[in-house]
Design a protein around this motif. Structure first.
Motif, PDB file in Angstrom:
ATOM      1  N   VAL A  19      59.306  58.462  43.728  1.00 53.80           N
ATOM      2  CA  VAL A  19      60.090  57.774  42.698  1.00 53.80           C
ATOM      3  C   VAL A  19      61.506  58.351  42.627  1.00 53.80           C
ATOM      4  CG1 VAL A  19      60.285  57.318  40.223  1.00 53.80           C
ATOM      5  CG2 VAL A  19      58.058  57.131  41.355  1.00 53.80           C
ATOM      6  N   ASN A  20      61.590  59.684  42.612  1.00 54.23           N
ATOM      7  CA  ASN A  20      62.904  60.335  42.506  1.00 54.23           C
ATOM      8  C   ASN A  20      63.794  60.048  43.702  1.00 54.23           C
ATOM      9  OD1 ASN A  20      62.320  61.487  40.034  1.00 54.23           O
ATOM     10  ND2 ASN A  20      61.737  63.474  40.869  1.00 54.23           N
ATOM     11  N   ALA A  21      63.189  59.946  44.890  1.00 53.91           N
ATOM     12  CA  ALA A  21      63.971  59.729  46.109  1.00 53.91           C
ATOM     13  C   ALA A  21      64.611  58.352  46.136  1.00 53.91           C
ATOM     14  CB  ALA A  21      63.089  59.918  47.341  1.00 53.91           C
ATOM     15  N   VAL A  22      64.087  57.428  45.342  1.00 55.03           N
ATOM     16  CA  VAL A  22      64.677  56.088  45.259  1.00 55.03           C
ATOM     17  C   VAL A  22      65.673  56.004  44.108  1.00 55.03           C
ATOM     18  CG1 VAL A  22      64.193  53.629  44.888  1.00 55.03           C
ATOM     19  CG2 VAL A  22      62.646  55.014  46.300  1.00 55.03           C
ATOM     20  N   GLY A  52      52.650  51.216  44.163  1.00 59.31           N
ATOM     21  CA  GLY A  52      53.722  52.210  44.120  1.00 59.31           C
ATOM     22  C   GLY A  52      55.089  51.616  43.847  1.00 59.31           C
ATOM     23  N   TRP A  53      55.383  50.463  44.480  1.00 55.55           N
ATOM     24  CA  TRP A  53      56.683  49.837  44.264  1.00 55.55           C
ATOM     25  C   TRP A  53      56.824  49.408  42.809  1.00 55.55           C
ATOM     26  CZ3 TRP A  53      61.483  49.419  45.016  1.00 55.55           C
ATOM     27  CH2 TRP A  53      62.203  48.290  44.629  1.00 55.55           C
ATOM     28  N   GLN A  54      55.750  48.859  42.241  1.00 55.30           N
ATOM     29  CA  GLN A  54      55.790  48.462  40.845  1.00 55.30           C
ATOM     30  C   GLN A  54      55.975  49.676  39.946  1.00 55.30           C
ATOM     31  OE1 GLN A  54      55.853  45.282  39.653  1.00 55.30           O
ATOM     32  NE2 GLN A  54      56.351  46.329  37.724  1.00 55.30           N
ATOM     33  N   ARG A  55      55.439  50.815  40.363  1.00 55.85           N
ATOM     34  CA  ARG A  55      55.608  52.041  39.581  1.00 55.85           C
ATOM     35  C   ARG A  55      57.080  52.435  39.500  1.00 55.85           C
ATOM     36  NH1 ARG A  55      52.056  57.296  40.986  1.00 55.85           N
ATOM     37  NH2 ARG A  55      50.451  55.704  40.630  1.00 55.85           N
ATOM     38  N   VAL A  56      57.805  52.284  40.607  1.00 54.43           N
ATOM     39  CA  VAL A  56      59.242  52.577  40.599  1.00 54.43           C
ATOM     40  C   VAL A  56      59.962  51.667  39.609  1.00 54.43           C
ATOM     41  CG1 VAL A  56      61.361  52.582  41.964  1.00 54.43           C
ATOM     42  CG2 VAL A  56      59.241  53.457  42.961  1.00 54.43           C
ATOM     43  N   LEU A  57      59.629  50.376  39.662  1.00 56.18           N
ATOM     44  CA  LEU A  57      60.249  49.426  38.733  1.00 56.18           C
ATOM     45  C   LEU A  57      59.880  49.748  37.290  1.00 56.18           C
ATOM     46  CD1 LEU A  57      59.748  46.069  40.676  1.00 56.18           C
ATOM     47  CD2 LEU A  57      61.793  47.516  40.595  1.00 56.18           C
ATOM     48  N   ASP A  58      58.638  50.170  37.076  1.00 63.40           N
ATOM     49  CA  ASP A  58      58.200  50.525  35.724  1.00 63.40           C
ATOM     50  C   ASP A  58      58.963  51.731  35.189  1.00 63.40           C
ATOM     51  OD1 ASP A  58      56.409  48.450  35.745  1.00 63.40           O
ATOM     52  OD2 ASP A  58      54.651  49.694  36.199  1.00 63.40           O
ATOM     53  N   ILE A 118      65.384  66.718  47.165  1.00 63.04           N
ATOM     54  CA  ILE A 118      64.683  65.433  47.005  1.00 63.04           C
ATOM     55  C   ILE A 118      64.725  64.663  48.325  1.00 63.04           C
ATOM     56  CG2 ILE A 118      64.639  63.259  45.738  1.00 63.04           C
ATOM     57  CD1 ILE A 118      65.750  64.789  43.310  1.00 63.04           C
ATOM     58  N   ASN A 119      65.823  64.023  48.637  1.00 63.75           N
ATOM     59  CA  ASN A 119      65.903  63.259  49.891  1.00 63.75           C
ATOM     60  C   ASN A 119      65.958  64.174  51.099  1.00 63.75           C
ATOM     61  OD1 ASN A 119      67.393  61.619  47.591  1.00 63.75           O
ATOM     62  ND2 ASN A 119      66.452  60.137  48.988  1.00 63.75           N
ATOM     63  N   GLY A 120      66.567  65.359  50.924  1.00 63.91           N
ATOM     64  CA  GLY A 120      66.544  66.328  52.017  1.00 63.91           C
ATOM     65  C   GLY A 120      65.124  66.774  52.333  1.00 63.91           C
ATOM     66  N   GLY A 121      64.292  66.883  51.292  1.00 64.04           N
ATOM     67  CA  GLY A 121      62.884  67.214  51.511  1.00 64.04           C
ATOM     68  C   GLY A 121      62.168  66.131  52.299  1.00 64.04           C
ATOM     69  N   ILE A 122      62.509  64.878  52.021  1.00 62.30           N
ATOM     70  CA  ILE A 122      61.916  63.763  52.783  1.00 62.30           C
ATOM     71  C   ILE A 122      62.320  63.837  54.246  1.00 62.30           C
ATOM     72  CG2 ILE A 122      61.859  61.257  53.040  1.00 62.30           C
ATOM     73  CD1 ILE A 122      60.376  62.262  50.572  1.00 62.30           C
ATOM     74  N   VAL A 123      63.593  64.119  54.506  1.00 71.06           N
ATOM     75  CA  VAL A 123      64.075  64.209  55.889  1.00 71.06           C
ATOM     76  C   VAL A 123      63.372  65.347  56.622  1.00 71.06           C
ATOM     77  CG1 VAL A 123      66.092  64.745  57.316  1.00 71.06           C
ATOM     78  CG2 VAL A 123      66.305  63.145  55.405  1.00 71.06           C
ATOM     79  N   ASP A 124      63.184  66.483  55.951  1.00 69.52           N
ATOM     80  CA  ASP A 124      62.482  67.613  56.583  1.00 69.52           C
ATOM     81  C   ASP A 124      61.039  67.238  56.925  1.00 69.52           C
ATOM     82  OD1 ASP A 124      64.707  69.202  56.441  1.00 69.52           O
ATOM     83  OD2 ASP A 124      64.104  70.231  54.605  1.00 69.52           O
ATOM     84  N   LEU A 125      60.374  66.570  55.997  1.00 70.63           N
ATOM     85  CA  LEU A 125      58.999  66.136  56.267  1.00 70.63           C
ATOM     86  C   LEU A 125      58.972  65.150  57.435  1.00 70.63           C
ATOM     87  CD1 LEU A 125      57.569  65.602  52.656  1.00 70.63           C
ATOM     88  CD2 LEU A 125      56.912  67.384  54.294  1.00 70.63           C
TER      89      LEU A 125
END
Length: 334
Positions: free
Chosen positions: A213-216, A263-269, A296-303
């Protein structure tokens, strides 16, 4: 039980005020002497969800004084809740946390550290600094906004989950379960919708779900300079949100996250539920402070790199936030 809250931003102030108002023994450790003195003299001003206000008297201290904390608290439980942003979790602050945990002196009784940060990477720093201390992770979805040095507004209901994410480091023996239940009871008595997880895989899943959620929301609200609720209202913005969500979800699932139901609806919520909120990253960008983009996004890139996949949209938002920071943060500051 003595609860030490390290960090006096929005979440740190909210947790401290609500726990202390419910009768818990709490000390809040601030990153500035000015804030500690202000809280000590005037107390915390808590704006509750129901519109009422309450002044909460609480013990406060400057984190630089942690090394001089000589209290032994014999046979007492000590929980250290770390609420600072990842950008502030540097070697100096980690050494102060180690002092609070009693690593520089003999301290009896149970001591544990509960980390409440966005993103990933912070637990490894804490593991390395506190090799003998039980460590727990937490995720919170309750909304809070710091109004000034001593005032905080509770802006939205949400859940708080905490538990171990490394069973080898935090074994669930009877004594620790009792201490964890004491903290759980304190949080629930204070008014939090709090839960204790005894499943490390479930806890890691919750961390990944919040990271998704945070990464978006965080980088895109910052790039477009809009409040959370406004982000999906413009069709082109929503398309970019969806693309970033799908890329990030795939990376996290390859890293072991279980499929997210709706999950997508959770982001919108989340956008809807926190419609009037300014994300923490946007707040940092506007104030010319370093953001948590790397965590946050850097963590996604590392993963993604570890899984051998690409994450071009996450790389793109990192670059954009970096360019925005370069214009606002004075050279040499972080």
């Amino acid at each position: 039980m003595h609860i030490h809250v390290v960090g006096a931003g929005s979440i740190g102030l909210l947790i401290s005020a609500m726990l202390a108002a419910a009768g818990a023994k709490v000390t809040i450790w601030t990153r500035s002497r000015e804030q500690a003195d202000r809280i000590a003299k005037q107390g915390l001003l808590l704006h509750r969800l129901d519109g009422t206000e309450q002044v909460v008297n609480i013990e406060s201290n400057w984190i630089e004084n942690a090394d001089a904390d000589t209290s032994t608290e014999v046979h007492a439980s000590r929980w250290i809740i770390v609420t600072v942003k990842q950008t502030h979790l540097n070697d100096v602050l980690l050494s102060h946390i180690a002092s609070l945990a009693g690593l520089t002196r003999e301290r009896q009784g149970f001591t544990a550290v509960l980390a409440l940060q966005n993103g990933i990477g912070h637990m490894q720093k804490l593991y390395e600094t506190l090799p003998e201390v039980p460590l727990y992770a937490a995720v919170i979805s309750a909304g809070a906004r710091r109004l000034d040095l001593r005032a905080v507004s509770h802006t939205g209901e949400g859940e708080l989950w905490f538990g171990a994410v490394d069973e080898n480091r935090s074994k669930w023996d009877n004594s620790r379960v009792n201490e964890q239940k004491m903290l759980l009871n304190a949080l629930q008595t204070a008014g939090f919708t709090a839960f204790l997880s005894n499943d490390s895989e479930e806890m890691l899943d919750r961390i990944y779900h919040k990271l998704l959620v945070n990464a978006v929301i965080n980088p895109l609200t910052s790039i477009f300079d809009v409040k959370n609720g406004d982000l999906p209202l413009q069709p082109q913005r929503e398309l970019l949100m969806r693309a970033l969500y799908e890329e990030t979800e795939q990376v996290l699932m390859k890293a072991g996250m279980k499929p997210v139901q709706e999950g997508w609806q959770r982001v919108l919520d989340v956008c809807s539920r926190t419609s009037g909120n300014v994300s923490s990253m946007l707040s940092d960008v506007r104030a010319g402070r370093a953001t948590e983009i790397d965590a946050i996004n850097g963590g996604i890139v590392d993963l993604a790199k570890r899984q051998g996949v690409d994450a071009p949209l996450n790389l793109a938002v990192i670059a954009m936030i970096g360019a925005m920071q370069a214009r606002t943060i004075p050279k040499g500051e972080s």
